[in-house]
Scaffold this active site. Sequence first.
Site, PDB file in Angstrom:
ATOM      1  N   CYS A 133      38.703  50.571  31.307  1.00  0.00           N
ATOM      2  CA  CYS A 133      38.840  52.004  31.606  1.00  0.00           C
ATOM      3  C   CYS A 133      39.948  52.218  32.633  1.00  0.00           C
ATOM      4  O   CYS A 133      39.747  51.999  33.835  1.00  0.00           O
ATOM      5  CB  CYS A 133      37.513  52.566  32.122  1.00  0.00           C
ATOM      6  SG  CYS A 133      37.572  54.332  32.505  1.00  0.00           S
ATOM      7  N   CYS A 136      39.149  54.967  35.158  1.00  0.00           N
ATOM      8  CA  CYS A 136      38.183  54.560  36.186  1.00  0.00           C
ATOM      9  C   CYS A 136      38.821  53.681  37.257  1.00  0.00           C
ATOM     10  O   CYS A 136      38.573  53.858  38.444  1.00  0.00           O
ATOM     11  CB  CYS A 136      37.025  53.778  35.548  1.00  0.00           C
ATOM     12  SG  CYS A 136      36.223  54.588  34.159  1.00  0.00           S
ATOM     13  N   ASP A 137      39.616  52.707  36.820  1.00  0.00           N
ATOM     14  CA  ASP A 137      40.037  51.639  37.723  1.00  0.00           C
ATOM     15  C   ASP A 137      41.523  51.609  38.037  1.00  0.00           C
ATOM     16  O   ASP A 137      41.973  50.789  38.842  1.00  0.00           O
ATOM     17  CB  ASP A 137      39.636  50.283  37.120  1.00  0.00           C
ATOM     18  CG  ASP A 137      38.138  50.170  36.902  1.00  0.00           C
ATOM     19  OD1 ASP A 137      37.388  50.757  37.702  1.00  0.00           O
ATOM     20  OD2 ASP A 137      37.716  49.500  35.936  1.00  0.00           O
TER      21      ASP A 137
END
Length: 308
Positions: A133, A136-137
């Site tokens: 992701c 997300c990261d």
Amino acid sequence: MENIYDVLIIGGGPGGMTAGIYAKRAGLNVAIIEKGMPGGAIVNTPEVSNYTGFTKIDGFNLATKMFEHVNSLDIPVIFEEVKTLKLSKDIKEVICYENTYETRSVILAFGASVRKLNVEGEQKLLGKGVSYCATCDGALYKGENVALVGGGNTALEDALYLSNLAKKVYLIHRRDEFRGEEYLSKQVRDKENIELVLNSVVSRVSGENKIESIEVTNKETKETQTLIVDGLFVCIGRGPDTDMIEDDIKKDASGYIVTDEYMRTNIEGVFAIGDIRNTPLRQIVTACSDGAIAATKAFEYVLRARKK
């Protein structure tokens, strides 16, 4: 009718737990069915820094706090695996391997599974440089070198997103042309800090406590090169876990459940939330939002169903 739930939530991730909290506070007879550890995919996330209220927290601790909230309201969590669902009738059946449960409404919250490379080192370095992701990261890799695998729209969008954070992005694709739309492909090709590695696949991920490099093999020449990277993002698709659903529930071309803005599916009394539904963004915060909406609408549905 005492043994019939008002709502059963299938899946104990952030969305499912939020739905449980809202349903319980509305006075519904609710339970969550979870086959593994509450929290879902976030349990394995080393750092969450985009969930409102927490500048930085690891996924396990965030999931633990959510589960503590669920427990504080005495919401039953049934640790069983669902075998199949029968959803078309007024009283729906959730058939697990051990027991069968009846309910007036169901909230489907069992998520989607990412496709993995299945190469040496990938699983070992999951959360230590390997991610599925970028949204997300990606912020963890500001000013660093990263690689991304994929060639569809999402992969191209993620590569552009990462290029605004990372020093350099290696975009690895198994073909010589991208599957994504042409306008995205052109943006990627025009970005100075994105280097295309085409006709190639990742053959190994290396590192001890964190990712240090990846091996990339050209499919035509069979030559292998080593890329020194701080992060590897795998974006080769994902699929919803909908095999257990026997009823004719409406899905899109990719298999995600179609809902309206109230999380309602085409089957009355059945709602879908989070990664399993057709949504433009799959994040913790959106899953929680979905759960709150679904529980609120389930409450309205149950009030009508009780009068029948």
